[in-house]
Design a protein around this motif. Sequence first.
Motif, PDB file in Angstrom:
ATOM      1  N   GLY A  18       0.828  -1.195   0.000  1.00  0.00           N
ATOM      2  CA  GLY A  18       0.000   0.000   0.000  1.00  0.00           C
ATOM      3  C   GLY A  18       0.862   1.244   0.000  1.00  0.00           C
ATOM      4  O   GLY A  18       2.084   1.188  -0.067  1.00  0.00           O
TER       5      GLY A  18
ATOM      6  N   ARG B 220     -10.515   9.446  -0.874  1.00  0.00           N
ATOM      7  CA  ARG B 220      -9.419   8.623  -1.390  1.00  0.00           C
ATOM      8  C   ARG B 220      -9.397   7.263  -0.703  1.00  0.00           C
ATOM      9  O   ARG B 220      -9.239   6.227  -1.347  1.00  0.00           O
ATOM     10  CB  ARG B 220      -8.074   9.330  -1.196  1.00  0.00           C
ATOM     11  CG  ARG B 220      -6.960   8.614  -1.962  1.00  0.00           C
ATOM     12  CD  ARG B 220      -5.585   8.932  -1.472  1.00  0.00           C
ATOM     13  NE  ARG B 220      -5.460   8.495  -0.098  1.00  0.00           N
ATOM     14  CZ  ARG B 220      -4.884   9.219   0.853  1.00  0.00           C
ATOM     15  NH1 ARG B 220      -4.390  10.393   0.589  1.00  0.00           N
ATOM     16  NH2 ARG B 220      -4.815   8.762   2.080  1.00  0.00           N
ATOM     17  N   ASN B 221      -9.582   7.268   0.619  1.00  0.00           N
ATOM     18  CA  ASN B 221      -9.588   6.005   1.347  1.00  0.00           C
ATOM     19  C   ASN B 221     -10.763   5.130   0.943  1.00  0.00           C
ATOM     20  O   ASN B 221     -10.606   3.917   0.778  1.00  0.00           O
ATOM     21  CB  ASN B 221      -9.595   6.255   2.851  1.00  0.00           C
ATOM     22  CG  ASN B 221      -8.274   6.800   3.348  1.00  0.00           C
ATOM     23  OD1 ASN B 221      -7.259   6.716   2.660  1.00  0.00           O
ATOM     24  ND2 ASN B 221      -8.285   7.382   4.520  1.00  0.00           N
ATOM     25  N   ILE B 222     -11.932   5.717   0.783  1.00  0.00           N
ATOM     26  CA  ILE B 222     -13.097   4.953   0.339  1.00  0.00           C
ATOM     27  C   ILE B 222     -12.847   4.356  -1.040  1.00  0.00           C
ATOM     28  O   ILE B 222     -13.104   3.167  -1.280  1.00  0.00           O
ATOM     29  CB  ILE B 222     -14.364   5.832   0.325  1.00  0.00           C
ATOM     30  CG1 ILE B 222     -14.789   6.150   1.760  1.00  0.00           C
ATOM     31  CG2 ILE B 222     -15.498   5.164  -0.447  1.00  0.00           C
ATOM     32  CD1 ILE B 222     -15.854   7.219   1.862  1.00  0.00           C
TER      33      ILE B 222
ATOM     34  N   MET C  72      -9.968   3.756  -2.532  1.00  0.00           N
ATOM     35  CA  MET C  72      -8.915   2.741  -2.506  1.00  0.00           C
ATOM     36  C   MET C  72      -9.407   1.435  -1.887  1.00  0.00           C
ATOM     37  O   MET C  72      -8.967   0.358  -2.279  1.00  0.00           O
ATOM     38  CB  MET C  72      -7.685   3.257  -1.760  1.00  0.00           C
ATOM     39  CG  MET C  72      -6.948   4.331  -2.546  1.00  0.00           C
ATOM     40  SD  MET C  72      -5.479   4.939  -1.728  1.00  0.00           S
ATOM     41  CE  MET C  72      -4.384   3.569  -1.983  1.00  0.00           C
ATOM     42  N   ASP C  73     -10.333   1.541  -0.933  1.00  0.00           N
ATOM     43  CA  ASP C  73     -10.849   0.338  -0.282  1.00  0.00           C
ATOM     44  C   ASP C  73     -11.891  -0.397  -1.119  1.00  0.00           C
ATOM     45  O   ASP C  73     -11.962  -1.625  -1.069  1.00  0.00           O
ATOM     46  CB  ASP C  73     -11.468   0.690   1.080  1.00  0.00           C
ATOM     47  CG  ASP C  73     -10.423   1.025   2.124  1.00  0.00           C
ATOM     48  OD1 ASP C  73      -9.238   0.739   1.892  1.00  0.00           O
ATOM     49  OD2 ASP C  73     -10.802   1.581   3.178  1.00  0.00           O
ATOM     50  N   TYR C  74     -12.707   0.340  -1.856  1.00  0.00           N
ATOM     51  CA  TYR C  74     -13.868  -0.282  -2.491  1.00  0.00           C
ATOM     52  C   TYR C  74     -13.865  -0.283  -4.013  1.00  0.00           C
ATOM     53  O   TYR C  74     -14.664  -0.988  -4.621  1.00  0.00           O
ATOM     54  CB  TYR C  74     -15.155   0.382  -1.989  1.00  0.00           C
ATOM     55  CG  TYR C  74     -15.354   0.173  -0.514  1.00  0.00           C
ATOM     56  CD1 TYR C  74     -15.669  -1.088  -0.021  1.00  0.00           C
ATOM     57  CD2 TYR C  74     -15.170   1.209   0.392  1.00  0.00           C
ATOM     58  CE1 TYR C  74     -15.826  -1.303   1.337  1.00  0.00           C
ATOM     59  CE2 TYR C  74     -15.325   1.002   1.749  1.00  0.00           C
ATOM     60  CZ  TYR C  74     -15.655  -0.258   2.219  1.00  0.00           C
ATOM     61  OH  TYR C  74     -15.813  -0.466   3.564  1.00  0.00           O
TER      62      TYR C  74
ATOM     63  N   HIS D  53     -11.507  -1.297  -6.779  1.00  0.00           N
ATOM     64  CA  HIS D  53     -10.218  -1.941  -7.003  1.00  0.00           C
ATOM     65  C   HIS D  53      -9.650  -1.754  -8.410  1.00  0.00           C
ATOM     66  O   HIS D  53      -8.434  -1.580  -8.548  1.00  0.00           O
ATOM     67  CB  HIS D  53     -10.308  -3.423  -6.639  1.00  0.00           C
ATOM     68  CG  HIS D  53     -10.604  -3.613  -5.179  1.00  0.00           C
ATOM     69  ND1 HIS D  53      -9.690  -3.354  -4.191  1.00  0.00           N
ATOM     70  CD2 HIS D  53     -11.734  -3.990  -4.545  1.00  0.00           C
ATOM     71  CE1 HIS D  53     -10.226  -3.577  -3.016  1.00  0.00           C
ATOM     72  NE2 HIS D  53     -11.480  -3.970  -3.184  1.00  0.00           N
TER      73      HIS D  53
ATOM     74  N   ARG E 248     -10.894   3.614 -10.671  1.00  0.00           N
ATOM     75  CA  ARG E 248     -10.539   4.406  -9.494  1.00  0.00           C
ATOM     76  C   ARG E 248      -9.823   5.699  -9.859  1.00  0.00           C
ATOM     77  O   ARG E 248     -10.129   6.767  -9.321  1.00  0.00           O
ATOM     78  CB  ARG E 248      -9.678   3.578  -8.542  1.00  0.00           C
ATOM     79  CG  ARG E 248      -9.399   4.308  -7.234  1.00  0.00           C
ATOM     80  CD  ARG E 248      -8.641   3.466  -6.245  1.00  0.00           C
ATOM     81  NE  ARG E 248      -7.333   3.094  -6.750  1.00  0.00           N
ATOM     82  CZ  ARG E 248      -6.823   1.880  -6.689  1.00  0.00           C
ATOM     83  NH1 ARG E 248      -7.507   0.899  -6.157  1.00  0.00           N
ATOM     84  NH2 ARG E 248      -5.623   1.629  -7.161  1.00  0.00           N
TER      85      ARG E 248
END
Length: 117
Positions: free
Chosen positions: A11, A80-82, A84-86, A88, A93
């Motif tokens: 990551g 950004r976190n959402i 990157m998490d959901y 793929h 993205r």
Amino acid sequence: MVRPAKLAVTGAHYGLKDWLAQRITAVLMTVYLIVMACVLCVAAPQDYAAWKTLFGQHWLRIATLVFFICLFWHAWIGMRNILMDYVHPVAIRLPVQIAVITALLFYLIWAVDILWG
């Protein structure tokens, strides 16, 4: 005894820095909202002229700009976190991240224009 293989940490390693940035921006936004609530209770502007006079004060415009910078930075970290998490697939993205950045920069420029325009 077989030991499990160590997992490689992957990551971008944003972790602590982003966690701290979100907490700091949240605290600054909260302080601004409390100060603004107090200012509005004391000044209680009723018309456009009163609002213009209130925001004619340099310190209030700077505080409001800092609030918006914190808001957009806070929003960017969360989005950004959402994403990157959901989301793929990078092909999806990346354009969405670029759209979010573009929108947030547009809103920041708009806020500056409103405050100093």
